[in-house]
Design a protein around this motif. Sequence first.
Motif, mmCIF file in Angstrom:
data_model
loop_
_atom_site.group_PDB
_atom_site.id
_atom_site.type_symbol
_atom_site.label_atom_id
_atom_site.label_comp_id
_atom_site.label_asym_id
_atom_site.label_seq_id
_atom_site.Cartn_x
_atom_site.Cartn_y
_atom_site.Cartn_z
ATOM 1 N N SER A 1 -5.692 -4.192 -7.793
ATOM 2 C CA SER A 1 -5.415 -3.108 -8.733
ATOM 3 C C SER A 1 -5.304 -3.634 -10.159
ATOM 4 O O SER A 1 -5.871 -3.064 -11.097
ATOM 5 N N SER B 1 -1.204 6.693 1.464
ATOM 6 C CA SER B 1 -2.477 6.108 1.894
ATOM 7 C C SER B 1 -2.408 5.655 3.346
ATOM 8 O O SER B 1 -3.351 5.848 4.121
ATOM 9 N N LYS C 1 -2.439 1.662 -5.518
ATOM 10 C CA LYS C 1 -3.052 0.348 -5.357
ATOM 11 C C LYS C 1 -3.858 0.329 -4.057
ATOM 12 O O LYS C 1 -3.407 0.876 -3.061
ATOM 13 N N SER D 1 4.531 0.846 -5.485
ATOM 14 C CA SER D 1 3.944 1.829 -4.573
ATOM 15 C C SER D 1 5.001 2.742 -3.962
ATOM 16 O O SER D 1 4.668 3.678 -3.240
ATOM 17 N N GLU E 1 -5.448 2.671 -11.296
ATOM 18 C CA GLU E 1 -4.629 3.658 -12.001
ATOM 19 C C GLU E 1 -3.171 3.238 -12.212
ATOM 20 O O GLU E 1 -2.633 3.439 -13.315
ATOM 21 N N SER F 1 -2.215 9.552 -9.121
ATOM 22 C CA SER F 1 -2.963 10.258 -8.074
ATOM 23 C C SER F 1 -3.626 9.299 -7.098
ATOM 24 O O SER F 1 -3.949 9.680 -5.972
ATOM 25 N N ARG F 2 -3.829 8.044 -7.515
ATOM 26 C CA ARG F 2 -4.458 7.039 -6.657
ATOM 27 C C ARG F 2 -3.648 5.750 -6.746
ATOM 28 O O ARG F 2 -3.426 5.225 -7.838
ATOM 29 N N ASP G 1 -6.389 0.861 -6.290
ATOM 30 C CA ASP G 1 -7.017 1.525 -7.430
ATOM 31 C C ASP G 1 -6.365 1.026 -8.728
ATOM 32 O O ASP G 1 -5.169 0.700 -8.743
ATOM 33 N N GLU H 1 -2.188 8.849 5.669
ATOM 34 C CA GLU H 1 -3.478 9.550 5.718
ATOM 35 C C GLU H 1 -4.495 8.797 6.561
ATOM 36 O O GLU H 1 -5.378 9.401 7.175
ATOM 37 N N THR I 1 0.846 -1.188 0.000
ATOM 38 C CA THR I 1 0.000 0.000 0.000
ATOM 39 C C THR I 1 0.885 1.243 0.000
ATOM 40 O O THR I 1 1.865 1.300 0.739
#
Length: 222
Positions: A173, A58, A141, A110, A145, A138-139, A143, A61, A54
């Motif tokens: 992802s 992320s 795993k 990541s 993207e 911008s996003r 996600d 936050e 991760t």
Amino acid sequence: MLSPGLAFADRTFDAILFDMDGTLISSIEAVDRSWALWGREHGLGDEFRIAHGTPARSLVERLLPAEQVEVALARITEIELGDTDGVRVLPGAAELLASLPAERHAIVTSCTRDLAAVRIAATGIGAPGVVVTADDISRGKPDPEPFRRGAELLGFDPARCLVVEDAPAGLESGRAAGCATLAVAGTHSLDELDADAHAPGVWAVAVRVTAEGTLVLEDRTA
């Protein structure tokens, strides 16, 4: 669980998108040391551990108030950049990467760009032409993207790409991006990983390049 040779017996791929940590290299000890120190500094206790795979942003936050995030991110970056002790290439990774055309594979990690560069240098595996890091998206795993971005930079449809991962977030992802997925044992056991195919490590995987340039997965243990 099916091996890649069986699961993908009737398929070819345009490209392979590799996770880095736990798939091609191992930095588990350094990661755990770094985050344990960071956790102690931020009052999270001696038993604090993270879920591998991760993005750091992320995680931070999720753990800290918004006003503390940027300073805390800078601190974990500083700690991780300074700790490469025990970072090593995993068995078979260098050989597998060397067998692939440069334009047919990428690393999707990541890590931040600087941290990925430090760990790649520490192992000596060499960086492919495309490396997607946390700084490029911008996003992160799980996600889709990151892997969509990797496929885009290589110039291929994600549906024609294979994701090789060792973590649930990365496999999620890859699936969400529309890629086929191959799970390898690294930070998790194979029983914990939901994927189209499973292998004990990249050492058990071989890739044959067809006359058209597409990629065929084979079992090295077969």
